[in-house]
Design an enzyme around this catalytic site. Sequence first.
Site, PDB file in Angstrom:
ATOM      1  N   ASP A 196       0.879  -1.167   0.000  1.00  0.00           N
ATOM      2  CA  ASP A 196       0.000   0.000   0.000  1.00  0.00           C
ATOM      3  C   ASP A 196       0.921   1.223   0.000  1.00  0.00           C
ATOM      4  OD1 ASP A 196      -2.334   1.639   0.454  1.00  0.00           O
ATOM      5  OD2 ASP A 196      -1.655   1.801   2.531  1.00  0.00           O
ATOM      6  N   ASP A 198      -0.114   5.096   0.924  1.00  0.00           N
ATOM      7  CA  ASP A 198      -0.339   6.078   1.986  1.00  0.00           C
ATOM      8  C   ASP A 198      -0.278   5.417   3.358  1.00  0.00           C
ATOM      9  OD1 ASP A 198      -2.438   8.620   0.537  1.00  0.00           O
ATOM     10  OD2 ASP A 198      -1.099   7.217  -0.457  1.00  0.00           O
ATOM     11  N   GLU A 205      -1.206  10.602   4.535  1.00  0.00           N
ATOM     12  CA  GLU A 205      -2.348  10.290   3.688  1.00  0.00           C
ATOM     13  C   GLU A 205      -2.426  11.449   2.688  1.00  0.00           C
ATOM     14  OE1 GLU A 205      -4.491   7.732   3.486  1.00  0.00           O
ATOM     15  OE2 GLU A 205      -3.469   6.600   5.069  1.00  0.00           O
ATOM     16  N   ARG A 241     -14.354  12.558  -0.553  1.00  0.00           N
ATOM     17  CA  ARG A 241     -13.115  13.273  -0.257  1.00  0.00           C
ATOM     18  C   ARG A 241     -12.557  13.977  -1.504  1.00  0.00           C
ATOM     19  NH1 ARG A 241      -9.602   8.681   2.349  1.00  0.00           N
ATOM     20  NH2 ARG A 241     -10.951   7.385   1.069  1.00  0.00           N
ATOM     21  N   SER A 284      -2.431   1.010  -4.584  1.00  0.00           N
ATOM     22  CA  SER A 284      -2.847   2.103  -3.707  1.00  0.00           C
ATOM     23  C   SER A 284      -4.232   2.634  -4.020  1.00  0.00           C
ATOM     24  CB  SER A 284      -1.822   3.250  -3.829  1.00  0.00           C
ATOM     25  OG  SER A 284      -2.255   4.384  -3.129  1.00  0.00           O
ATOM     26  N   GLY A 285      -4.917   2.986  -2.946  1.00  0.00           N
ATOM     27  CA  GLY A 285      -6.175   3.701  -3.073  1.00  0.00           C
ATOM     28  C   GLY A 285      -5.925   5.199  -3.133  1.00  0.00           C
ATOM     29  N   LYS A 329      -7.620  -4.197  -5.253  1.00  0.00           N
ATOM     30  CA  LYS A 329      -6.241  -4.514  -4.899  1.00  0.00           C
ATOM     31  C   LYS A 329      -6.000  -6.023  -4.955  1.00  0.00           C
ATOM     32  CE  LYS A 329      -5.083  -0.559  -1.930  1.00  0.00           C
ATOM     33  NZ  LYS A 329      -4.460  -0.144  -0.663  1.00  0.00           N
ATOM     34  N   ASP A 352      -1.852  -1.008   5.700  1.00  0.00           N
ATOM     35  CA  ASP A 352      -2.226  -0.539   7.037  1.00  0.00           C
ATOM     36  C   ASP A 352      -3.729  -0.416   7.256  1.00  0.00           C
ATOM     37  OD1 ASP A 352      -2.871   2.827   7.094  1.00  0.00           O
ATOM     38  OD2 ASP A 352      -2.182   1.887   5.258  1.00  0.00           O
ATOM     39  N   ASN A 355      -8.954  -1.338   3.696  1.00  0.00           N
ATOM     40  CA  ASN A 355      -9.013  -1.627   2.258  1.00  0.00           C
ATOM     41  C   ASN A 355      -7.809  -2.455   1.782  1.00  0.00           C
ATOM     42  OD1 ASN A 355      -7.278   0.620   2.581  1.00  0.00           O
ATOM     43  ND2 ASN A 355      -7.547   1.180   0.433  1.00  0.00           N
TER      44      ASN A 355
END
Length: 415
Positions: A196, A198, A205, A241, A284-285, A329, A352, A355
Amino acid sequence: MSDVVLINITGRDRKGLDAKFTGILAEYEVNILDIGQAVIHEHISLGILAEIPKSRDFSPIFKDMLYEGHKMGLQIDIKPIDSESYEKWVHAQGKERRIITLLGRTITAQQISAVASIIADNHLNIDGISRLTGRISLKQTQHNPRASVQLSVSGKPLNILDMRKRFMEISQKAGIDISFHVDNIYRKNRKLVVFDMDSTLIQAEVIVELAKLVGMGQQVDKITESAMRGEIDFKESFRKRVALLKGIKQEQLAHISKTLPLTEGADLVTKTLRGLGYKLGILSGGFTFVGEYLKDRLGFDYMYANDLDMEDGVVTGEVKGEIIDGEKKAILLRQIAQKEGIALEQTIAVGDGANDLPMISIAGLGVAFNAKPVVRQRASNTISSVGLDGLLYLIGIHEREIKQEVRQATEYSYG
């Protein structure tokens, strides 16, 4: 049946010791059934399980071993092993095996004792213990110290869920990480590691940092934390967001990539894994503009993240294409593994947030790094006491191998 004896040699180590004692056994045509050795602070413990041919009288062998041991100042202990005990030992070799790794800034006797007690309570046997980190100076102050010990255990746990629960309790109380996974053919044959981004590769983030540019930091931070804890759907929270980022200029995006701090150990873990031949990926998201920067800087092979929609060099508040959430993912991990021609069991996933759980759960080794409570509870392996380079110890890489890879990478870059 031939006679079987167990020979234990202990004392101060010296060059040629193994050659001397195996040479004595060779003179009498002895077969070695098992052999093991450990050296701690220049003191050796050498064990040899030997088969003495029936045609041989053991008395002269015993005499020669004791005499040589006396000359070298060593303790020699020789015990006969009865045939029933030996056969029982032979048939026990098919037992389940697991690797338990302790990782922290320091390792104490109390921590090892607590872990060993849980192992004993589950009727498991500790077959071997090894130190993965380097020797520690007591005079020189270490920068970012770390200590790691690996235990190899055999047997079937009485209650594996209870073991993990108790390991987690020790981990939280003692401030160390305890990894617990099956020892199989894939453990030493991992080929792909995905991270991941962030709060894993970087200490931020990104979406929160972007929101600060338009005065929306607190609002986005609140939604982000809720999503990482698994309280709300990731895609829904992501759209909310991103909508708050409307108006950010493209030049601001380029600047922020270079100001984001790398996580402790991120550079070391990627450099070492690359040197060992691993393929590396970012799943990554977060956003592609940061992912591309990290891909180039750290040498990743794959990078998948979300694209911010831009119009006339300004963020529109929308996302281009499919949003990469937890399920995506996991799909991407499968696709990369298939492309590389490897099994999922040969993959490692590190993350972490909630997700990240889908990819962590399907990888051969799933690792929760500085993770939210919901992730720590569901992941078998966690790192929270040290930096991201703790992953190297978790997968069984010794510190001397890490230093060798870093040295070779440095020589190559300047060569």
